[in-house]
Design an enzyme around this catalytic site. Structure first.
Site, short mmCIF file in Angstrom:
data_model
loop_
_atom_site.label_atom_id
_atom_site.label_comp_id
_atom_site.label_asym_id
_atom_site.label_seq_id
_atom_site.Cartn_x
_atom_site.Cartn_y
_atom_site.Cartn_z
N LYS A 92 0.83 -1.21 0.00
CA LYS A 92 0.00 0.00 0.00
C LYS A 92 0.87 1.26 0.00
O LYS A 92 0.44 2.31 0.46
CB LYS A 92 -0.94 0.00 1.21
CG LYS A 92 -1.95 -1.15 1.21
CD LYS A 92 -2.87 -1.08 2.42
CE LYS A 92 -3.86 -2.24 2.42
NZ LYS A 92 -4.76 -2.18 3.61
N LYS A 93 2.11 1.12 -0.48
CA LYS A 93 3.06 2.23 -0.61
C LYS A 93 3.55 2.80 0.72
O LYS A 93 4.10 3.90 0.75
CB LYS A 93 2.46 3.34 -1.48
CG LYS A 93 2.18 2.91 -2.93
CD LYS A 93 1.75 4.08 -3.78
CE LYS A 93 1.49 3.66 -5.22
NZ LYS A 93 2.70 3.13 -5.87
N SER A 110 7.47 2.88 0.66
CA SER A 110 7.97 4.01 -0.12
C SER A 110 7.88 5.30 0.67
O SER A 110 8.78 6.16 0.59
CB SER A 110 7.16 4.14 -1.43
OG SER A 110 7.29 2.99 -2.23
N ASP A 141 16.86 -11.06 -2.58
CA ASP A 141 15.54 -10.48 -2.29
C ASP A 141 15.18 -9.49 -3.38
O ASP A 141 15.39 -8.28 -3.26
CB ASP A 141 15.57 -9.79 -0.92
CG ASP A 141 14.18 -9.41 -0.43
OD1 ASP A 141 13.25 -9.34 -1.26
OD2 ASP A 141 14.01 -9.20 0.80
N ALA A 184 12.31 -8.40 -4.53
CA ALA A 184 11.26 -7.42 -4.24
C ALA A 184 11.82 -6.22 -3.48
O ALA A 184 11.52 -5.07 -3.80
CB ALA A 184 10.14 -8.08 -3.44
N TYR A 209 13.97 -0.48 -3.34
CA TYR A 209 15.03 0.49 -3.09
C TYR A 209 15.51 1.14 -4.39
O TYR A 209 15.81 2.34 -4.40
CB TYR A 209 16.19 -0.18 -2.36
CG TYR A 209 15.78 -0.83 -1.06
CD1 TYR A 209 14.88 -0.20 -0.21
CD2 TYR A 209 16.26 -2.08 -0.69
CE1 TYR A 209 14.48 -0.79 0.98
CE2 TYR A 209 15.87 -2.68 0.50
CZ TYR A 209 14.98 -2.03 1.32
OH TYR A 209 14.58 -2.62 2.49
#
Length: 266
Positions: A197-198, A201, A227, A229, A234
């Site tokens: 759901k961001k 980020s 990893d 994902a 990043y």
């Protein structure tokens, strides 16, 4: 360059001298390249600085950043319930389930996470370490420990394995989450129900803003090499891989190999 959104702060004039002298490696360098900043560790933070024309201003900062419906702020280290909530979010995010006695071992794991968090809060100054927490943003910005659903740590470091790639840089901010295993990797701890759901980020954007406010020019983190994902997250946030763990410190002794990723803040 990272800018603070206009909606996140208000200014009022202050005539007095700002930014008390501090000791520590790299402080003078940052003072010459950034306006003076004081960050107090509280849910609603008071940040005092000088603008480029020398006028004094005080910024009342509620959320460090607010986007995608999430608000990111500093952990209130005076709130015991919030500290325990943060340790629970981290423990649930990083605990590896066991086939037997899982609940029993989880209690011990959370206690270890809580102990590590309390140690950092007690032994780190507010302008060298911050625990950022995420919650659903609200207009009144009334905070509750039960609303915390995401966590990330940022710490000022001078590790040579990072700085050797950046001549002229004497300090950087390291983005991490959990360090109880002795093998630190970036740890954006997000409650399972709130993933994708961001929020991650938004937490990373909070690290960008804090890096700018503290006068640092470099962010660094480590992620596991396999990893995909996490590395994509990043990379999308502006981080680039600059190094990988040597084989003798990882694969040869049975540890997962990590990559070092960095981002410049100009």
């Amino acid at each position: 360059m990272v800018h603070l959104p206009q909606s996140l702060y208000s200014t009022t004039a202050r005539p007095e001298s700002l930014y008390p002298r501090k000791s520590g490696y790299g402080t003078e360098h940052r003072r010459r390249n950034r306006f003076p900043v004081i960050v107090r560790c509280a849910s609603t933070e008071s940040i005092t600085g000088l603008s480029q024309n020398g006028a004094a201003a005080e910024i009342e900062l509620k959320y460090v950043v607010s986007q995608h419906g999430w608000g990111v702020r500093r952990l209130n280290r005076d709130d015991e319930d919030e500290i325990r909530r943060v340790s629970l979010v981290q423990a649930e995010a990083f605990h590896i389930p066991l086939a037997l006695f899982n609940d029993f071992f989880f209690v011990f794991f959370q206690a270890e996470v809580l102990s590590a968090l309390l140690y950092k809060l007690k032994n780190s100054t507010p302008d060298r370490y911050a625990c950022l927490v995420a919650e659903q943003a609200n207009e009144t910005e009334t905070f509750s420990s039960s609303n915390v659903v995401g966590v990330v740590d940022v710490t000022a470091q001078t590790e040579n394995s990072v700085l050797r790639h950046f001549p002229g840089v004497d300090e950087y901010l390291y983005v991490s989450g959990l360090d109880v295993s002795g093998l630190a990797v970036s740890g954006l701890a997000v409650s399972e129900a709130q993933r994708r759901k961001k929020m991650a980020s938004t937490l990373l954007k909070g690290c960008d803003v804090l890096c700018y406010l503290w006068g640092f020019k470099l962010l660094a983190l480590r992620a596991y090499e396999d990893d995909a994902a996490a590395r994509k997250l990043y990379s999308n946030a502006g981080y680039n891989v600059i190094a990988t763990d040597p084989l003798w410190t990882s694969t040869w002794i049975g540890r997962k190999r990590r990559v070092l990723m960095t981002k410049r803040i100009s």
